[in-house]
Design an enzyme around this catalytic site. Sequence first.
Site, PDB file in Angstrom:
ATOM      1  N   GLY A 179       0.868  -1.201   0.042  1.00 18.97           N
ATOM      2  CA  GLY A 179      -0.021  -0.072   0.030  1.00 18.97           C
ATOM      3  C   GLY A 179       0.794   0.854   0.141  1.00 18.97           C
ATOM      4  N   GLY A 181      -0.411   4.634   0.189  1.00 12.92           N
ATOM      5  CA  GLY A 181      -0.969   5.771   0.681  1.00 12.92           C
ATOM      6  C   GLY A 181      -0.190   6.427   1.619  1.00 12.92           C
ATOM      7  N   HIS A 444      10.964  37.362   2.819  1.00 12.00           N
ATOM      8  CA  HIS A 444      12.216  36.733   2.157  1.00 12.00           C
ATOM      9  C   HIS A 444      13.301  36.718   3.044  1.00 12.00           C
ATOM     10  CE1 HIS A 444      15.018  36.077  -1.192  1.00 12.00           C
ATOM     11  NE2 HIS A 444      15.707  37.296  -0.538  1.00 12.00           N
TER      12      HIS A 444
END
Length: 458
Positions: A179, A181, A444
């Site tokens: 799996g 996921g 920034h």
Amino acid sequence: MRRDYDLIVVGSGPGGYVAAVRAAQLGFRTAIVERAELGGVCLNWGCIPTKALLHAADISHTLRGAKQFGVLAGGEHDIDLEAMVARSRKVAGQLSQGIDYLMRKYAIDVLRGSARLLDKCQLRVEGDTTTDLQAAHIILATGARAKSLPFLPTDSPRVWSARTAMTPTWLPKSLLIIGAGAIGIEFASLYNDLGTEVTVVEALDRILPAEDSEISELAAKELARRGIRLLTGATIAGVEVGDNGIDAELREAGGDTATERFDCVLPAIGVTGNVEGLGLEGVGADIRDGFLHTDGYCRTNVVGLYAIGDVAGAPWLAHKASHEGILCVESIAGVDGTHPIRPEHIPGCTYCRPQVASIGLTERAAAQQGIEVRVGRARLQANGKALAIGESQGLVKTLFDAGTGEFLGAHMIGPEVTEQIQGYAVALAMEATEEDLKRAIFPHPTLSESMHESVLDA
């Protein structure tokens, strides 16, 4: 003995305890029923301990690459698995104690045991003693459990559950994860960083199938670059569990099969709701595909009975459960301004490396709804902060309605995107447009600048 309350919550996970606290704050005489640890699976065996382990793995990764930053970390470093696990358990225990404090602070009665509906508004709790409860409102927050595979025995120490994978006593050399996921990929990332050879088998054609396909593709590329083997469109044709290992017959997408040996196997194929033993059949509750069916205010088809969190179906996320807990209680109390939950406003996060986060519509979902979209992209190779910290592999993708400019969704992969997605969550909740987001000033240098650049690109 019978006790009367205004509201009873069954289950003390991130939905249950939050609902109980909000109910007490609004003046309801409240009780909560729990058969295990306060905090539920998420706090004790899911969200919190896994993130503690993943952080430890991130530190290991950072140490391995410290030389590129001019830091000499002393060469090879060892993994103290016992100490790593002990710390994760300590963190979980600390938070569970915090919930116990909240229960006492708000005078919420905690009843230990298993709950079963006797009738509408009537509940029996069986623990050390048997207690019957009555309340006009009963909220079920019983969570979900991992699905099992019929060909995997549950009594072998080589067949791991998620709980075993969080409390390992030894480090396997090879691990097969079934799996791809969020849970499967998080464990794949964790054990790869700890030095285990990891193979992930996924029946669908891509990993993280709930995510935008472009993000899934980038995640697969980065995980493969780290040495994680990803087999998509593949299945397990057979498994033999022995004392010395797991022999798994892997059938790949082209139909070729090969038998390979692994130290352990970890199934991660989804969950099913904890609806058994609650007496739901007796009151005629609507159960669909293993989950309680509810409306936007968490109401079931039985008057006075509600369901929140994992037991009420996808998405199976702690923050969804908490939001539903507050929404449900405030709706019961008649608080002004209560709105039904909107699934597209729930962010999803996967804490692998690089992290993945998303909210809103994908391109495919928008196309299925007939919405023409404008798409913006900003790659982290152009982000100064990402380059400075040596984590420049990533993408921020935003979607807007081409006609109205409405913000529809965002999909991110890169460092700490699980912390950044909340910015887009606020934007979606406030029904922001591309003009609103264009005017926002981002600091920034930050990773979040790429969120703005993606909007400008659209």
